[in-house]
Enzyme design. Structure first.
Site, PDB file in Angstrom:
ATOM      1  CE1 TYR A   1      28.847  -1.601  48.171  1.00  0.00           C
ATOM      2  CE2 TYR A   1      26.518  -0.915  47.449  1.00  0.00           C
ATOM      3  CZ  TYR A   1      27.531  -1.577  48.676  1.00  0.00           C
ATOM      4  OH  TYR A   1      26.853  -2.051  49.567  1.00  0.00           O
TER       5      TYR A   1
ATOM      6  CB  SER B   1      23.802  -3.993  48.079  1.00  0.00           C
ATOM      7  OG  SER B   1      23.415  -2.579  47.706  1.00  0.00           O
TER       8      SER B   1
HETATM    9  P1  NAP Z   1      31.974  -0.810  56.887  1.00  0.00           P
HETATM   10  O1  NAP Z   1      31.425  -0.297  58.091  1.00  0.00           O
HETATM   11  O2  NAP Z   1      32.804   0.107  55.886  1.00  0.00           O
HETATM   12  O3  NAP Z   1      32.753  -2.154  56.835  1.00  0.00           O
HETATM   13  C1  NAP Z   1      33.295  -3.086  55.940  1.00  0.00           C
HETATM   14  C2  NAP Z   1      34.263  -3.854  56.501  1.00  0.00           C
HETATM   15  O4  NAP Z   1      34.968  -4.571  55.564  1.00  0.00           O
HETATM   16  C3  NAP Z   1      35.551  -3.068  57.410  1.00  0.00           C
HETATM   17  O5  NAP Z   1      35.765  -3.793  58.479  1.00  0.00           O
HETATM   18  C4  NAP Z   1      36.596  -3.170  56.310  1.00  0.00           C
HETATM   19  O6  NAP Z   1      37.706  -3.187  57.223  1.00  0.00           O
HETATM   20  C5  NAP Z   1      36.264  -4.474  55.589  1.00  0.00           C
HETATM   21  N1  NAP Z   1      37.104  -4.646  54.400  1.00  0.00           N
HETATM   22  C6  NAP Z   1      37.331  -4.054  53.282  1.00  0.00           C
HETATM   23  N2  NAP Z   1      38.187  -4.563  52.856  1.00  0.00           N
HETATM   24  C7  NAP Z   1      38.706  -5.504  53.265  1.00  0.00           C
HETATM   25  C8  NAP Z   1      39.580  -6.377  52.685  1.00  0.00           C
HETATM   26  N3  NAP Z   1      40.547  -6.255  51.664  1.00  0.00           N
HETATM   27  N4  NAP Z   1      39.950  -7.485  53.785  1.00  0.00           N
HETATM   28  C9  NAP Z   1      39.410  -7.644  54.686  1.00  0.00           C
HETATM   29  N5  NAP Z   1      38.510  -6.678  55.205  1.00  0.00           N
HETATM   30  C10 NAP Z   1      38.128  -5.804  54.513  1.00  0.00           C
HETATM   31  O7  NAP Z   1      30.500  -1.483  55.964  1.00  0.00           O
HETATM   32  P2  NAP Z   1      29.086  -1.932  56.410  1.00  0.00           P
HETATM   33  O8  NAP Z   1      28.353  -0.814  56.071  1.00  0.00           O
HETATM   34  O9  NAP Z   1      29.259  -2.347  58.022  1.00  0.00           O
HETATM   35  O10 NAP Z   1      28.927  -2.904  55.311  1.00  0.00           O
HETATM   36  C11 NAP Z   1      29.264  -4.286  55.526  1.00  0.00           C
HETATM   37  C12 NAP Z   1      28.688  -4.939  54.131  1.00  0.00           C
HETATM   38  O11 NAP Z   1      27.381  -4.753  54.029  1.00  0.00           O
HETATM   39  C13 NAP Z   1      29.426  -4.575  52.829  1.00  0.00           C
HETATM   40  O12 NAP Z   1      29.662  -5.739  52.244  1.00  0.00           O
HETATM   41  C14 NAP Z   1      28.263  -3.698  52.233  1.00  0.00           C
HETATM   42  O13 NAP Z   1      28.644  -3.417  50.997  1.00  0.00           O
HETATM   43  C15 NAP Z   1      27.272  -4.078  52.740  1.00  0.00           C
HETATM   44  N6  NAP Z   1      25.989  -3.364  52.612  1.00  0.00           N
HETATM   45  C16 NAP Z   1      26.075  -2.100  53.475  1.00  0.00           C
HETATM   46  C17 NAP Z   1      24.821  -1.300  53.643  1.00  0.00           C
HETATM   47  C18 NAP Z   1      24.831   0.045  54.518  1.00  0.00           C
HETATM   48  O14 NAP Z   1      23.948   0.734  54.312  1.00  0.00           O
HETATM   49  N7  NAP Z   1      25.642   0.188  55.338  1.00  0.00           N
HETATM   50  C19 NAP Z   1      23.816  -1.732  52.793  1.00  0.00           C
HETATM   51  C20 NAP Z   1      23.953  -2.705  51.920  1.00  0.00           C
HETATM   52  C21 NAP Z   1      24.953  -3.379  51.771  1.00  0.00           C
HETATM   53  P3  NAP Z   1      38.600  -1.602  57.582  1.00  0.00           P
HETATM   54  O15 NAP Z   1      37.397  -0.971  58.363  1.00  0.00           O
HETATM   55  O16 NAP Z   1      39.610  -2.233  58.161  1.00  0.00           O
HETATM   56  O17 NAP Z   1      38.891  -0.941  56.268  1.00  0.00           O
HETATM   57  C1  GCO Z   2      24.836   4.357  48.274  1.00  0.00           C
HETATM   58  C2  GCO Z   2      24.836   3.371  49.441  1.00  0.00           C
HETATM   59  C3  GCO Z   2      24.413   2.144  49.391  1.00  0.00           C
HETATM   60  C4  GCO Z   2      24.377   1.512  50.482  1.00  0.00           C
HETATM   61  C5  GCO Z   2      23.600  -0.024  50.369  1.00  0.00           C
HETATM   62  C6  GCO Z   2      22.225  -0.043  49.867  1.00  0.00           C
HETATM   63  O1  GCO Z   2      25.648   5.161  48.259  1.00  0.00           O
HETATM   64  O2  GCO Z   2      23.806   4.247  47.786  1.00  0.00           O
HETATM   65  O3  GCO Z   2      25.800   3.571  50.381  1.00  0.00           O
HETATM   66  O4  GCO Z   2      25.261   1.673  48.061  1.00  0.00           O
HETATM   67  O5  GCO Z   2      25.428   1.064  51.172  1.00  0.00           O
HETATM   68  O6  GCO Z   2      24.483  -0.888  49.854  1.00  0.00           O
HETATM   69  O7  GCO Z   2      21.538  -1.256  49.756  1.00  0.00           O
END
Ligand code: NAP
Ligand code: GCO
Length: 264
Positions: free
Chosen positions: A158, A145
């Site tokens: 986080y 991230s």
């Molecule tokens: P999301 O829509 O919240 O999806 C996260 C997934 O992880 C969900 O399917 C959730 O399952 C699953 N999960 C959580 N706890 C778990 C566990 N104990 N065992 C198995 N599965 C589990 O998140 P996303 O935005 O797609 O993010 C995906 C990844 O990218 C994460 O690591 C997040 O931190 C990272 N990321 C996201 C962003 C952003 O802007 N969205 C930015 C940077 C990094 P359930 O739905 O069933 O709870």
């Molecule tokens: C926040 C956001 C971030 C993003 C992402 C940034 O609250 O600042 O949710 O944490 O999800 O990880 O790279």
């Protein structure tokens, strides 16, 4: 040239990949020929994931296990090995966030975020890597991230987890790159998924911040991250080791850019 990105014959596990970024990564890798396996905690989400893949003409092997539970992970991955084959590409995608100021955050909540976002990539990779070492081939992609390198108010657990994950990526590289395993991170910027739902609502000050400070002038789409993951999973990245590839529309490169205020 296209052979570089052809994943035919490869087996990929995307943890927590039933929707959002994980689903986009799975579909991109699936379209490149990989056999995709996805786990999650809920049957209904696994079923809707299956339906979504089917709509795209793709197949997906789904199963339920909790990435924070070592025994459950072992059972789940044994099932994949038995029914699908050994994992060539592991995407540690499962993650959670809790937006709470430090003084208000119960220690149990802090621990839970660290457990899912930092301990689970350790558990799953430790289970998957020995077969990659045997085969002298493998790719591990950790979902880092911008919070791997920057803090922000209200996301302490986080940021601590994602910062740690960047260094776990580097440590895995130090230990496993000699076995022809490439371990890298992908670092999404602000992406349209359920995780960012609460800070994307119209009129939310964070939405304005992302829209004005991201040089690309938009939120990212999950597919933007999927395409970067394809590169890291492919032969094209066979000498890319221990890096985090940021997919953020330029926001990390930007110091103090506010759209309209300092456009020359
Ligand atoms: P999301 O829509 O919240 O999806 C996260 C997934 O992880 C969900 O399917 C959730 O399952 C699953 N999960 C959580 N706890 C778990 C566990 N104990 N065992 C198995 N599965 C589990 O998140 P996303 O935005 O797609 O993010 C995906 C990844 O990218 C994460 O690591 C997040 O931190 C990272 N990321 C996201 C962003 C952003 O802007 N969205 C930015 C940077 C990094 P359930 O739905 O069933 O709870
Ligand atoms: C926040 C956001 C971030 C993003 C992402 C940034 O609250 O600042 O949710 O944490 O999800 O990880 O790279």
């Amino acid at each position: 040239m296209n052979d570089l990105f052809d994943l035919t014959g490869k087996i990929a596990l995307i943890t927590g990949g039933t929707h959002g970024i994980g689903m986009a990564i799975g579909m991109v890798l699936g379209k490149a020929g990989a056999k995709i396996c996805v786990n999650d905690l809920h049957d209904a989400k696994l079923q809707s994931c299956k339906d979504a893949y089917k709509k795209e003409g793709l197949d997906v092997y789904t199963l339920k296990f909790d990435v924070t539970d070592e025994k459950d992970v072992d059972k789940g991955i044994s099932e994949i090995e038995k029914n699908v084959g050994t994992i060539d590409i592991l995407v540690n995608n499962a993650g959670i966030i809790k937006r709470v100021p430090i003084l208000d955050m119960p220690v149990a909540d802090y621990r839970q975020v660290i457990d899912v976002d930092l301990v689970s990539p350790f558990i799953v990779s430790k289970r998957v890597a020995p077969k990659m070492i045997e085969k002298r081939s493998g790719k591990i992609i950790n979902l880092c991230s911008m919070m791997s390198v920057y803090g922000r108010n209200s996301v302490s657990a986080y940021a601590a987890a994602k910062g740690g994950l960047k260094l776990l990526t580097e440590s895995m590289t130090c230990e496993w790159a000699k076995y022809n395993i490439q371990i890298n991170g992908v670092g999404p910027g602000y992406i349209v998924t359920a995780q960012t739902g609460p800070i994307r609502e119209n009129g939310h000050p964070f939405n304005d911040l992302v829209m004005t400070r991201t040089p690309a002038g938009r939120w990212g789409q999950p597919e933007d991250v999927g395409h970067a993951a394809l590169f890291l999973a492919s032969k094209a990245a066979d000498f890319v080791n221990g890096q985090v590839l940021y997919v953020d529309g330029g926001i990390l490169a930007n110091f103090g850019y506010v759209k309209g205020e300092n456009d020359l």
